[in-house]
Design a protein around this motif. Structure first.
Motif, PDB file in Angstrom:
ATOM      1  N   GLU A  89       0.823  -1.207   0.000  1.00 53.94           N
ATOM      2  CA  GLU A  89       0.000   0.000   0.000  1.00 53.94           C
ATOM      3  C   GLU A  89       0.857   1.258   0.000  1.00 53.94           C
ATOM      4  O   GLU A  89       0.560   2.227  -0.711  1.00 53.94           O
ATOM      5  CB  GLU A  89      -0.942   0.012   1.200  1.00 53.94           C
ATOM      6  N   GLY A  90       1.909   1.259   0.786  1.00 56.65           N
ATOM      7  CA  GLY A  90       2.761   2.443   0.838  1.00 56.65           C
ATOM      8  C   GLY A  90       3.391   2.746  -0.505  1.00 56.65           C
ATOM      9  O   GLY A  90       3.485   3.913  -0.909  1.00 56.65           O
ATOM     10  N   ASN A  91       3.821   1.711  -1.199  1.00 55.06           N
ATOM     11  CA  ASN A  91       4.432   1.905  -2.519  1.00 55.06           C
ATOM     12  C   ASN A  91       3.406   2.405  -3.529  1.00 55.06           C
ATOM     13  O   ASN A  91       3.712   3.273  -4.355  1.00 55.06           O
ATOM     14  CB  ASN A  91       5.040   0.588  -3.005  1.00 55.06           C
ATOM     15  N   ILE A  92       2.186   1.882  -3.464  1.00 53.05           N
ATOM     16  CA  ILE A  92       1.134   2.331  -4.370  1.00 53.05           C
ATOM     17  C   ILE A  92       0.845   3.817  -4.148  1.00 53.05           C
ATOM     18  O   ILE A  92       0.738   4.598  -5.093  1.00 53.05           O
ATOM     19  CB  ILE A  92      -0.150   1.499  -4.170  1.00 53.05           C
ATOM     20  N   ARG A  93       0.745   4.205  -2.896  1.00 53.77           N
ATOM     21  CA  ARG A  93       0.481   5.623  -2.598  1.00 53.77           C
ATOM     22  C   ARG A  93       1.613   6.511  -3.113  1.00 53.77           C
ATOM     23  O   ARG A  93       1.366   7.597  -3.661  1.00 53.77           O
ATOM     24  CB  ARG A  93       0.293   5.806  -1.097  1.00 53.77           C
TER      25      ARG A  93
END
Length: 423
Positions: A372-376
């Motif tokens: 999720e952090g990478n997607i954001r």
């Protein structure tokens, strides 16, 4: 939905009561979803956006190979022909669950069964190596043995097999036509991938053969391109005279709504190309220079493209160094910014002139794990690139080859993206 032109499975499709019950139940779900107020909201969102309105950033999760993992294993119809319809209906139900801005229309669209002028759209048998274990990957060899000899090729002819088309229409209408409308799209084969010249040229010459031909046989390549351009225009003219271009013929690799034009929800009402969206690409030219791309493809695509009202250009190919060339398309409205492109450079060049259809890398977002952090971070960086250059954009996740059998992954991806863009 693809055409059911593999041949009839017999005249007893409706005899399997279980298949009919399955399709009717799914059709009821799709009918209910398509009548929701949110679909009108999405139509307006895209109509405003494609007219350069500055509203919310639209999100589009495009169909991909993921359906093999999370939808196809659950198919229940026994009849192979009806399984294709079941797959389409289940995709629509799942697309709604995903929660993006895809518009689920208030009909089930089936393509007319088209008759080809020979073996395939150009009469030449493809030369392709593909094994059952390849997962869809294939090696394309030249099918046209001598580029100087076009005699094996056939001139396109737009012709609908009315009997088979009526059979399929009547069969599906008999199953669920009282629940949701069944409509037939009668567009010619030579639009979208069938008409961009590039796709079929790759099959005719092979990718290596195409690149060598630019240097070794430029005059012969020009003659082949002229033949294909004129053939596509001929097929389009024939379809238009037959009344087979309708509002169902719209295509722009997003939701083809725009202020001033009826959208695909207007149904199978005859129109002409000057009131439609069209989509063109040149994936086979990804490694070819802008100069040669223009001379040996774009100059032949433009006379076809400009017959339409609006156009969208690009799919998976990197267009970073080709945007200036694309400005020659007078009705161009949307440009693809693929995962292989330089997002900032594209945003700088596109600016306020066009809409960027930004495609985040599926591998680093949903295919190989889920961070999720990478997607954001990916969404924020791209948004910064576009907004700093006053470039209107939308988000199109496509070419998803796997979600590692995770039914909820695309749903969660959409939730994260929507949270980011609404901040």
């Amino acid at each position: 939905m693809k055409s059911y032109d593999q041949g009839r499975a017999g005249d007893s499709e409706l005899d399997n009561i279980n298949d009919v019950v399955i399709l009717r139940n799914l059709a009821k779900q799709v009918a209910e979803i398509s009548s929701m107020e949110i679909m009108d909201e999405r139509r307006k969102l895209w109509a405003d956006h494609n007219a350069f309105g500055k509203g919310r950033i639209p999100i589009y999760i495009r169909d991909g190979v993921w359906s093999r993992e999370i939808i196809e294993p659950g198919l229940q119809c026994e009849n192979e022909l009806l399984r294709q319809v079941e797959l389409y209906l289940r995709k629509m139900v799942y697309q709604y669950e995903v929660g993006d801005d895809f518009v689920i229309e208030n009909y089930i669209k089936i393509p007319a069964v088209l008759e080809m002028p020979g073996y395939g759209p150009w009469g030449v048998v493809p030369n392709v190596d593909e094994s059952p274990e390849s997962g869809g990957c294939k090696k394309i060899h030249a099918a046209l043995e001598n580029i100087a000899d076009l005699s094996p090729m056939k001139v396109p002819e737009h012709k609908v097999n009315e009997k088979e088309t009526a059979y399929q229409y009547e069969m599906l209408s008999g199953i669920f036509g009282d629940i949701i409308n069944v409509v037939v799209e009668r567009s010619p084969h030579w639009i979208r991938w069938g008409g961009d010249i590039s796709t079929h040229l790759g099959y005719l010459l092979g990718l290596d053969g195409l690149m060598w031909a630019i240097y070794d046989y430029p005059d012969e390549l020009h003659k082949l391109l002229e033949f294909m351009r004129d053939g596509v225009l001929k097929a389009h003219d024939e379809a238009e005279r037959a009344g087979d271009f309708t509002w169902l013929s719209h295509e722009n690799q997003s939701m083809p709504y725009i202020k001033g034009l009826p959208g695909p929800n207007a149904g199978p009402v005859t129109t002409d190309r000057s009131h439609l969206w069209t989509f063109y690409a040149a994936q086979e030219y990804a490694l070819i220079s802008p100069e040669h791309h223009k001379e040996f493809l774009l100059d032949y695509q433009i006379p076809i493209i400009e017959k339409f009202a609006y156009s969208s250009y690009g799919c998976c190919e990197d267009l970073t160094k080709k945007i200036d060339m694309l400005r020659e398309i007078k009705n161009l409205r949307r440009i693809a910014v693929s995962p292989f492109a330089n997002t900032r450079s594209c945003a700088e060049q596109i600016g306020k002139d066009y809409i960027a259809s930004w495609r985040p890398d599926p591998a680093s977002t949903v295919c190989l794990g889920f961070d999720e952090g990478n997607i954001r971070k990916i969404i924020r960086n791209a948004r910064k690139d576009f907004e700093q250059n006053n470039c209107l954009f939308d988000i199109c996740l496509k070419d998803v080859q796997t979600v590692q059998n995770d039914y909820g992954r695309l749903i969660e991806f959409t939730r994260i993206v929507r949270d980011e863009i609404e901040k």
